[in-house]
Design a protein around this motif. Structure first.
Motif, PDB file in Angstrom:
ATOM      1  N   GLU A   1       3.757  -7.895  31.305  1.00 29.72           N
ATOM      2  CA  GLU A   1       4.746  -8.479  30.393  1.00 29.72           C
ATOM      3  C   GLU A   1       4.379  -8.244  28.922  1.00 29.72           C
ATOM      4  O   GLU A   1       5.230  -8.283  28.051  1.00 29.72           O
ATOM      5  N   HIS A   2       3.101  -7.998  28.651  1.00 27.69           N
ATOM      6  CA  HIS A   2       2.708  -7.765  27.258  1.00 27.69           C
ATOM      7  C   HIS A   2       2.805  -6.309  26.841  1.00 27.69           C
ATOM      8  O   HIS A   2       2.659  -5.992  25.675  1.00 27.69           O
ATOM      9  N   LEU A   3       2.964  -5.429  27.787  1.00 33.11           N
ATOM     10  CA  LEU A   3       3.126  -4.017  27.427  1.00 33.11           C
ATOM     11  C   LEU A   3       4.445  -3.865  26.678  1.00 33.11           C
ATOM     12  O   LEU A   3       5.499  -4.236  27.176  1.00 33.11           O
ATOM     13  N   ASN A   4       4.347  -3.318  25.479  1.00 30.74           N
ATOM     14  CA  ASN A   4       5.504  -3.271  24.604  1.00 30.74           C
ATOM     15  C   ASN A   4       6.302  -1.991  24.828  1.00 30.74           C
ATOM     16  O   ASN A   4       5.783  -0.898  24.685  1.00 30.74           O
ATOM     17  N   LYS A   5       7.568  -2.167  25.183  1.00 29.92           N
ATOM     18  CA  LYS A   5       8.414  -1.004  25.457  1.00 29.92           C
ATOM     19  C   LYS A   5       8.535  -0.066  24.251  1.00 29.92           C
ATOM     20  O   LYS A   5       8.658   1.143  24.398  1.00 29.92           O
ATOM     21  N   VAL A   6       8.500  -0.691  23.050  1.00 33.33           N
ATOM     22  CA  VAL A   6       8.660   0.111  21.827  1.00 33.33           C
ATOM     23  C   VAL A   6       7.572   1.182  21.709  1.00 33.33           C
ATOM     24  O   VAL A   6       7.781   2.256  21.163  1.00 33.33           O
ATOM     25  N   PHE A   7       6.378   0.885  22.250  1.00 35.14           N
ATOM     26  CA  PHE A   7       5.253   1.816  22.086  1.00 35.14           C
ATOM     27  C   PHE A   7       5.119   2.796  23.248  1.00 35.14           C
ATOM     28  O   PHE A   7       4.064   3.364  23.450  1.00 35.14           O
ATOM     29  N   GLU A   8       6.159   2.962  24.016  1.00 37.22           N
ATOM     30  CA  GLU A   8       5.969   3.746  25.224  1.00 37.22           C
ATOM     31  C   GLU A   8       5.762   5.250  25.007  1.00 37.22           C
ATOM     32  O   GLU A   8       5.180   5.918  25.832  1.00 37.22           O
ATOM     33  N   SER A   9       6.218   5.788  23.880  1.00 37.32           N
ATOM     34  CA  SER A   9       6.055   7.236  23.714  1.00 37.32           C
ATOM     35  C   SER A   9       4.729   7.583  23.040  1.00 37.32           C
ATOM     36  O   SER A   9       4.160   6.792  22.292  1.00 37.32           O
ATOM     37  N   ARG A  10       4.262   8.763  23.322  1.00 39.26           N
ATOM     38  CA  ARG A  10       3.002   9.259  22.773  1.00 39.26           C
ATOM     39  C   ARG A  10       3.081   9.344  21.245  1.00 39.26           C
ATOM     40  O   ARG A  10       2.132   9.040  20.536  1.00 39.26           O
ATOM     41  N   VAL A  11       4.255   9.762  20.767  1.00 39.54           N
ATOM     42  CA  VAL A  11       4.432   9.906  19.324  1.00 39.54           C
ATOM     43  C   VAL A  11       4.304   8.547  18.635  1.00 39.54           C
ATOM     44  O   VAL A  11       3.617   8.401  17.621  1.00 39.54           O
ATOM     45  N   ARG A  12       4.941   7.536  19.213  1.00 45.01           N
ATOM     46  CA  ARG A  12       4.882   6.200  18.600  1.00 45.01           C
ATOM     47  C   ARG A  12       3.476   5.623  18.636  1.00 45.01           C
ATOM     48  O   ARG A  12       3.023   4.990  17.691  1.00 45.01           O
ATOM     49  N   LEU A  13       2.769   5.856  19.735  1.00 47.27           N
ATOM     50  CA  LEU A  13       1.380   5.403  19.807  1.00 47.27           C
ATOM     51  C   LEU A  13       0.554   6.064  18.711  1.00 47.27           C
ATOM     52  O   LEU A  13      -0.274   5.431  18.064  1.00 47.27           O
ATOM     53  N   GLY A  14       0.813   7.366  18.519  1.00 44.52           N
ATOM     54  CA  GLY A  14       0.099   8.114  17.484  1.00 44.52           C
ATOM     55  C   GLY A  14       0.367   7.547  16.103  1.00 44.52           C
ATOM     56  O   GLY A  14      -0.560   7.334  15.318  1.00 44.52           O
ATOM     57  N   ILE A  15       1.626   7.295  15.824  1.00 44.20           N
ATOM     58  CA  ILE A  15       2.001   6.757  14.513  1.00 44.20           C
ATOM     59  C   ILE A  15       1.303   5.419  14.275  1.00 44.20           C
ATOM     60  O   ILE A  15       0.669   5.193  13.247  1.00 44.20           O
ATOM     61  N   MET A  16       1.405   4.530  15.274  1.00 45.18           N
ATOM     62  CA  MET A  16       0.826   3.194  15.110  1.00 45.18           C
ATOM     63  C   MET A  16      -0.695   3.261  14.959  1.00 45.18           C
ATOM     64  O   MET A  16      -1.268   2.552  14.142  1.00 45.18           O
ATOM     65  N   SER A  17      -1.338   4.130  15.769  1.00 49.23           N
ATOM     66  CA  SER A  17      -2.798   4.246  15.678  1.00 49.23           C
ATOM     67  C   SER A  17      -3.225   4.675  14.282  1.00 49.23           C
ATOM     68  O   SER A  17      -4.158   4.123  13.701  1.00 49.23           O
ATOM     69  N   ALA A  18      -2.521   5.684  13.748  1.00 55.15           N
ATOM     70  CA  ALA A  18      -2.882   6.191  12.428  1.00 55.15           C
ATOM     71  C   ALA A  18      -2.659   5.123  11.360  1.00 55.15           C
ATOM     72  O   ALA A  18      -3.466   4.977  10.439  1.00 55.15           O
ATOM     73  N   LEU A  19      -1.577   4.354  11.501  1.00 52.16           N
ATOM     74  CA  LEU A  19      -1.279   3.351  10.478  1.00 52.16           C
ATOM     75  C   LEU A  19      -2.180   2.122  10.592  1.00 52.16           C
ATOM     76  O   LEU A  19      -2.386   1.414   9.608  1.00 52.16           O
ATOM     77  N   MET A  20      -2.738   1.884  11.765  1.00 48.72           N
ATOM     78  CA  MET A  20      -3.657   0.755  11.930  1.00 48.72           C
ATOM     79  C   MET A  20      -4.903   0.927  11.070  1.00 48.72           C
ATOM     80  O   MET A  20      -5.454  -0.050  10.563  1.00 48.72           O
ATOM     81  N   VAL A  21      -5.377   2.154  10.946  1.00 48.26           N
ATOM     82  CA  VAL A  21      -6.657   2.371  10.269  1.00 48.26           C
ATOM     83  C   VAL A  21      -6.515   2.969   8.865  1.00 48.26           C
ATOM     84  O   VAL A  21      -7.498   3.199   8.195  1.00 48.26           O
ATOM     85  N   ASN A  22      -5.265   3.215   8.438  1.00 43.15           N
ATOM     86  CA  ASN A  22      -5.060   3.734   7.092  1.00 43.15           C
ATOM     87  C   ASN A  22      -4.049   2.854   6.371  1.00 43.15           C
ATOM     88  O   ASN A  22      -3.081   2.417   6.979  1.00 43.15           O
ATOM     89  N   GLU A  23      -4.294   2.604   5.087  1.00 41.75           N
ATOM     90  CA  GLU A  23      -3.355   1.782   4.342  1.00 41.75           C
ATOM     91  C   GLU A  23      -1.961   2.390   4.345  1.00 41.75           C
ATOM     92  O   GLU A  23      -0.973   1.705   4.566  1.00 41.75           O
ATOM     93  N   GLU A  24      -1.906   3.685   4.047  1.00 43.36           N
ATOM     94  CA  GLU A  24      -0.623   4.373   4.159  1.00 43.36           C
ATOM     95  C   GLU A  24      -0.844   5.837   4.502  1.00 43.36           C
ATOM     96  O   GLU A  24      -1.862   6.421   4.159  1.00 43.36           O
ATOM     97  N   VAL A  25       0.123   6.390   5.211  1.00 41.87           N
ATOM     98  CA  VAL A  25       0.034   7.785   5.628  1.00 41.87           C
ATOM     99  C   VAL A  25       1.388   8.419   5.328  1.00 41.87           C
ATOM    100  O   VAL A  25       2.422   7.788   5.530  1.00 41.87           O
ATOM    101  N   ASN A  26       1.388   9.650   4.804  1.00 39.95           N
ATOM    102  CA  ASN A  26       2.685  10.255   4.522  1.00 39.95           C
ATOM    103  C   ASN A  26       3.186  11.096   5.688  1.00 39.95           C
ATOM    104  O   ASN A  26       2.484  11.342   6.663  1.00 39.95           O
ATOM    105  N   PHE A  27       4.432  11.494   5.560  1.00 41.72           N
ATOM    106  CA  PHE A  27       5.128  12.155   6.658  1.00 41.72           C
ATOM    107  C   PHE A  27       4.387  13.403   7.145  1.00 41.72           C
ATOM    108  O   PHE A  27       4.191  13.596   8.348  1.00 41.72           O
ATOM    109  N   ASN A  28       3.968  14.227   6.194  1.00 39.03           N
ATOM    110  CA  ASN A  28       3.323  15.487   6.592  1.00 39.03           C
ATOM    111  C   ASN A  28       1.989  15.275   7.294  1.00 39.03           C
ATOM    112  O   ASN A  28       1.648  16.003   8.228  1.00 39.03           O
TER     113      ASN A  28
END
Lengths: 221, 99
Positions: free
Chosen positions: B6-33
Motif C-alpha cells: 500500500e505504500h508503494l507509490n504509483k507515481v514513481f513506477e517508471s524508471r525515468v521518474r525514479l531517476g529524476i527523484m533520486s537525482a533531486l533528493m541529493v542535489n539542491e537543483e538539477v537542470n533539464f540537460n
C-alpha cells in the motif's frame, strides 16, 4: 525475475542515480598511481640537490630546516622562482596534474560520463579552497625562512583538501586525506625530515590509494 | 498483517521518474540537460515525466536564463521528499517481506 530481485534492482538503481548525480565518479585509480610516481621522481631530484648543495657547508640547514636553499631570508619571491627546488616542485606538480587528468579523462570517456559537470565543478571548488589558502600560507612560511614547516604544511593542507572534497567524489579518498594529515602531523615532530615524509605522503600513499581504487573499481574482470 | 504494497507509490513506477527523484533528493537543483544525461532519455520522454511529477506537486520548476538560453532547473518539494522516502521504505519492506 521475481518481485524481490526486482525491488532490489530498483533500490540499486536509486542508489546509483543518487551517486552519479552528486559525485564525480570518474576519478581514476591510475591517476593516483601516476601522481605518486611523479612525486617520487620529484623527491629523488630534490634529494640530489639538497645533498649536493648542502652537505657540511655553512648552511648545514638540515638541522634547522629541510632544505639548503642557497638564498637568504628576506629575498623576494622572484628569487625563489629561479631556485632549482622550486622548479622541481613546479614541474612535479604540473606533470602529476596532467597525467592524473589524462587517466581520469580516459575513464570518463569509458564510463560515458562527461568530465565537466556540476559534480566535477563542485569537487574542484571544494578541493581548491583549502589548497589555495594553504598555498598562500606556505609561501609566507618560505618568505620567513621556516623551510622545515613546508613539507608538513603541504601534507596537512592537501589532506584537509581531500577530506573536504571526498563528499563529491568516491568517498574512499577521505582515507587518503586522513593519511596525509596524519603524516603531516607526525612530520611536525621530526622537522628536518620533511622530504622523506613528503615522498611517503605524496608518493607512496598516492600509489597505494590509486592501486586499491583501481583494483576495486576499474580492474577488468 | 499490514500489507507493505500500500505504500508503494504509483507515481514513481517508471524508471525515468525514479531517476529524476533520486537525482533531486541529493542535489539542491538539477537542470533539464543534466537530468537528460543522467537518465539517458529523450527530451520528450523526460519532459512528460517531469510534468507528471510537477502535477503531483513532488517537484518545483524554476525557469531562468543563462544569457539568452533558457535554463530550466528542478528541485524537490517537501511533499516529494516525504513521498519518495516512503516509497523507498516500502521497497525495503517488500524485500524483507518476501524473504
Amino acid at each position: 525475475m521475481d518481485a524481490q530481485t526486482q525491488h532490489l534492482d530498483t533500490l540499486k538503481d536509486i542508489k546509483k542515480m543518487m551517486e552519479r548525480s552528486s559525485r564525480f565518479i570518474s576519478l581514476s585509480g591510475l591517476s593516483g598511481i601516476a601522481a605518486g610516481c611523479c612525486a617520487l621522481v620529484g623527491a629523488w631530484f630534490a634529494y640530489g640537490i639538497i645533498h649536493g648543495s648542502g652537505g657540511k657547508d655553512a648552511y648545514n640547514s638540515l638541522m634547522v630546516s629541510d632544505v639548503a636553499l642557497p638564498i637568504h631570508v628576506g629575498t623576494t619571491l622572484k628569487d625563489y622562482m629561479g631556485n632549482a627546488l622550486f622548479r622541481i616542485a613546479f614541474f612535479t606538480f604540473i606533470s602529476a596534474f596532467v597525467l592524473a587528468f589524462i587517466f581520469t579523462y580516459i575513464r570518463s570517456k569509458k564510463n560515458h560520463t562527461p568530465i565537466w559537470t556540476s559534480t566535477s565543478k563542485r569537487l574542484l571548488i571544494n578541493v581548491c579552497v583549502p589548497l589555495i589558502a594553504g598555498g598562500f600560507y606556505l609561501l609566507k612560511l618560505v618568505e620567513n625562512g621556516a623551510y622545515g614547516l613546508i613539507a608538513p604544511g603541504c601534507l596537512i593542507f592537501y589532506g584537509l583538501a581531500l577530506i573536504n572534497g571526498s563528499k563529491y567524489t568516491l568517498g574512499e579518498i577521505k582515507y587518503l586525506g586522513y593519511g596525509q594529515v596524519l603524516l603531516g602531523v607526525i612530520n611536525l615532530l621530526f622537522i628536518g625530515q620533511g622530504l622523506y615524509f613528503w615522498a611517503l605522503g605524496f608518493g607512496v600513499l598516492h600509489i597505494v590509494y590509486g592501486a586499491i581504487m583501481w583494483w576495486k573499481y576499474e580492474k577488468v574482470r | 498483517m499490514k500489507n507493505p504494497i500500500e505504500h508503494l507509490n504509483k507515481v514513481f513506477e517508471s524508471r525515468v521518474r525514479l531517476g529524476i527523484m533520486s537525482a533531486l533528493m541529493v542535489n539542491e537543483e538539477v537542470n533539464f540537460n543534466e537530468l537528460k544525461e543522467l537518465i539517458q532519455v529523450t527530451d520528450g520522454n523526460l519532459a512528460s515525466h517531469l510534468k507528471g511529477l510537477e502535477e503531483s506537486a513532488y517537484i518545483k520548476v524554476h525557469k531562468g536564463f543563462i544569457g539568452r538560453k533558457t535554463n530550466t532547473t528542478y528541485s524537490i518539494t517537501k511533499a516529494g521528499e516525504k513521498a519518495f522516502k516512503l516509497h523507498i521504505e516500502a521497497l525495503e519492506q517488500m524485500i524483507k517481506f518476501t524473504k
